[in-house]
Design a protein around this motif. Sequence first.
Motif, PDB file in Angstrom:
ATOM      1  N   SER A 286       0.902  -1.199   0.211  1.00 15.42           N
ATOM      2  CA  SER A 286       0.119   0.075   0.132  1.00 15.42           C
ATOM      3  C   SER A 286       1.275   0.550  -0.305  1.00 15.42           C
ATOM      4  CB  SER A 286      -0.844   0.029   1.326  1.00 15.42           C
ATOM      5  OG  SER A 286       0.037  -0.121   2.359  1.00 15.42           O
ATOM      6  N   THR A 287       1.643   1.830  -1.208  1.00 22.27           N
ATOM      7  CA  THR A 287       2.858   2.178  -1.232  1.00 22.27           C
ATOM      8  C   THR A 287       1.692   3.649  -1.059  1.00 22.27           C
ATOM      9  OG1 THR A 287       2.711   2.702  -3.479  1.00 22.27           O
ATOM     10  CG2 THR A 287       5.013   0.958  -1.958  1.00 22.27           C
ATOM     11  N   SER A 288       0.504   4.163  -1.718  1.00 19.56           N
ATOM     12  CA  SER A 288       0.221   5.081  -1.783  1.00 19.56           C
ATOM     13  C   SER A 288      -0.351   5.330  -0.306  1.00 19.56           C
ATOM     14  CB  SER A 288      -1.086   5.435  -3.173  1.00 19.56           C
ATOM     15  OG  SER A 288      -1.968   4.111  -2.412  1.00 19.56           O
ATOM     16  N   GLY A 289      -1.306   5.019  -0.124  1.00 18.77           N
ATOM     17  CA  GLY A 289      -1.057   5.225   1.787  1.00 18.77           C
ATOM     18  C   GLY A 289      -2.201   3.186   2.691  1.00 18.77           C
ATOM     19  N   GLN A 290      -2.662   3.838   3.166  1.00 21.66           N
ATOM     20  CA  GLN A 290      -2.927   3.015   3.705  1.00 21.66           C
ATOM     21  C   GLN A 290      -4.570   1.970   3.942  1.00 21.66           C
ATOM     22  OE1 GLN A 290      -1.682   2.912   8.168  1.00 21.66           O
ATOM     23  NE2 GLN A 290       0.513   3.000   7.555  1.00 21.66           N
ATOM     24  N   SER A 291      -5.119   3.775   3.508  1.00 18.30           N
ATOM     25  CA  SER A 291      -7.211   2.934   3.890  1.00 18.30           C
ATOM     26  C   SER A 291      -7.576   3.109   2.464  1.00 18.30           C
ATOM     27  CB  SER A 291      -7.801   3.911   5.048  1.00 18.30           C
ATOM     28  OG  SER A 291      -7.008   3.839   6.144  1.00 18.30           O
ATOM     29  N   ILE A 292      -9.139   2.538   1.778  1.00 16.30           N
ATOM     30  CA  ILE A 292      -9.488   2.678   1.179  1.00 16.30           C
ATOM     31  C   ILE A 292     -11.410   2.439   1.857  1.00 16.30           C
ATOM     32  CG2 ILE A 292      -8.116   1.320  -0.444  1.00 16.30           C
ATOM     33  CD1 ILE A 292      -9.873  -0.980  -0.078  1.00 16.30           C
ATOM     34  N   THR A 293     -12.001   3.028   0.695  1.00 18.51           N
ATOM     35  CA  THR A 293     -13.304   2.432   0.746  1.00 18.51           C
ATOM     36  C   THR A 293     -14.096   1.918   0.034  1.00 18.51           C
ATOM     37  OG1 THR A 293     -13.450   4.970   2.149  1.00 18.51           O
ATOM     38  CG2 THR A 293     -15.818   4.155   1.301  1.00 18.51           C
ATOM     39  N   MET A 294     -14.518   0.614   0.362  1.00 20.46           N
ATOM     40  CA  MET A 294     -14.681  -0.170  -0.511  1.00 20.46           C
ATOM     41  C   MET A 294     -16.384  -0.263  -0.740  1.00 20.46           C
ATOM     42  SD  MET A 294     -14.246  -4.442  -0.141  1.00 20.46           S
ATOM     43  CE  MET A 294     -12.611  -3.900  -0.761  1.00 20.46           C
ATOM     44  N   ASN A 295     -16.356  -0.409  -2.194  1.00 18.78           N
ATOM     45  CA  ASN A 295     -18.253  -0.798  -2.410  1.00 18.78           C
ATOM     46  C   ASN A 295     -18.320  -1.820  -1.398  1.00 18.78           C
ATOM     47  OD1 ASN A 295     -21.177  -1.307  -3.658  1.00 18.78           O
ATOM     48  ND2 ASN A 295     -20.747   0.537  -5.084  1.00 18.78           N
ATOM     49  N   LEU A 296     -19.450  -2.631  -1.012  1.00 27.75           N
ATOM     50  CA  LEU A 296     -19.306  -3.538  -0.547  1.00 27.75           C
ATOM     51  C   LEU A 296     -20.408  -4.599  -1.027  1.00 27.75           C
ATOM     52  CD1 LEU A 296     -19.596  -3.446   3.207  1.00 27.75           C
ATOM     53  CD2 LEU A 296     -17.741  -4.357   1.619  1.00 27.75           C
ATOM     54  N   PHE A 297     -21.665  -3.731  -1.941  1.00 25.35           N
ATOM     55  CA  PHE A 297     -22.751  -4.359  -2.658  1.00 25.35           C
ATOM     56  C   PHE A 297     -21.924  -4.845  -3.857  1.00 25.35           C
ATOM     57  CE2 PHE A 297     -25.561  -3.531  -6.338  1.00 25.35           C
ATOM     58  CZ  PHE A 297     -26.501  -4.661  -5.700  1.00 25.35           C
ATOM     59  N   GLN A 298     -20.318  -3.861  -4.769  1.00 28.98           N
ATOM     60  CA  GLN A 298     -19.983  -4.322  -6.080  1.00 28.98           C
ATOM     61  C   GLN A 298     -19.072  -5.824  -5.552  1.00 28.98           C
ATOM     62  OE1 GLN A 298     -16.554  -2.127  -6.661  1.00 28.98           O
ATOM     63  NE2 GLN A 298     -16.062  -2.809  -8.272  1.00 28.98           N
ATOM     64  N   LEU A 299     -18.029  -5.524  -4.489  1.00 27.70           N
ATOM     65  CA  LEU A 299     -17.985  -7.196  -4.208  1.00 27.70           C
ATOM     66  C   LEU A 299     -18.579  -8.298  -3.866  1.00 27.70           C
ATOM     67  CD1 LEU A 299     -14.856  -7.725  -2.197  1.00 27.70           C
ATOM     68  CD2 LEU A 299     -15.821  -7.507  -0.096  1.00 27.70           C
ATOM     69  N   TYR A 300     -19.439  -8.075  -3.240  1.00 25.74           N
ATOM     70  CA  TYR A 300     -20.560  -9.218  -3.148  1.00 25.74           C
ATOM     71  C   TYR A 300     -21.191  -9.590  -4.766  1.00 25.74           C
ATOM     72  CZ  TYR A 300     -24.199  -7.229  -1.442  1.00 25.74           C
ATOM     73  OH  TYR A 300     -25.493  -6.409  -0.892  1.00 25.74           O
ATOM     74  N   LEU A 301     -21.603  -8.497  -5.059  1.00 27.98           N
ATOM     75  CA  LEU A 301     -22.260  -9.314  -6.449  1.00 27.98           C
ATOM     76  C   LEU A 301     -21.785  -9.416  -6.944  1.00 27.98           C
ATOM     77  CD1 LEU A 301     -24.876  -8.540  -7.540  1.00 27.98           C
ATOM     78  CD2 LEU A 301     -24.227  -6.354  -9.023  1.00 27.98           C
TER      79      LEU A 301
END
Length: 361
Positions: A286-301
Amino acid sequence: MSGIGGTLVGERAGSSQAGASMRALMLVADRKIELRDIPAPPAPAAGEVQIRIKAIGLNHIDVWGWRGMAFAKRTLPLIVGVEAAGEIASVGPGLTSYRAGDRVVAYGALTCGVCKACHAGRDNLCENVASIMGFHVDGFARDLVNMPARLVVPVPSNVSFRDAACAPVAFGTVQHMLFDNAKLEPGETILVQAGGSGIGTTAIKMAKAIGCTVITTVGDDEKAAKAKALGADHVINYRTARFESLVRKLTGKKGVDVAFEHVGPDTFNGSLLCLKRGGRLVTCGSTSGQSITMNLFQLYLQQYRIFGSFGCSLRNIGESLAKMASGLLPVIDTEVPLEEFERGLARLESRQVFGKIIVMF
């Protein structure tokens, strides 16, 4: 192993080599490394080997330590260097698995060797890992180092010290990511982020070696030409084009089977968008940072599978060296002498690098 970094010239009591000294690169403050003369280590104990270091490979973890970004307690001064190759200088009493002159690389994670993970050959999941050499405790950037023989891997006779120095981190990490975790198969399509990096160039070569279609991203046109020459089928300059749109277009809107991630927030969600349904994303950095916001709907769909991957096992290092012996060699950007270690770190930090930077002893 730890503690030698705090020993300065003249404090040689306890060394069994009668006042012998050696060179060591020592981090003495954030962004300040000095080449010092320190006591040579004692003769190796039972179960140990003494390695004469010949080459070390530079990695982003070296840059983090140099900047002062260590995520665990450490004491300065500290001998740097997390990845190295060398030859056996001497062996401890009763040890028969190695002898003086053998060419080896060492595993820099000080694992316990007795937990369930270690017994299963999953060294990078050790339940009682002590430290990472060169980051938390003294590392490999010194003429001589004593290591437990169980953490040493032999180097094939036709692999140079320069190339072997890339096995413990660069090659081993990619081997673990692609084949233990992502389960990359021949004929699949893979997106390799930051294809000009040490692990990016390795991922391109390993994927092409088994017949995969490789799409990679780079930051300038010069790197694009080099990535193409390595065998990448499609190269995207992420500074001038949206890689997500081009990957979807290149794959007929289907997406890639595997996304190889190590950049972090700048590319992570874009890499997810590039996956086909049921695709796999594997990340080791994670050379550009440590945290993200993820779309969980996209993940499981889309039924994505995401793998976190850290380091590698001793087995992965052996597999990597075998690939080198068969002709799959690391891409070397620059070689610098020991005295110019910081120049190598500065080049790595600049992101102008294409391949690995090696420090030669």
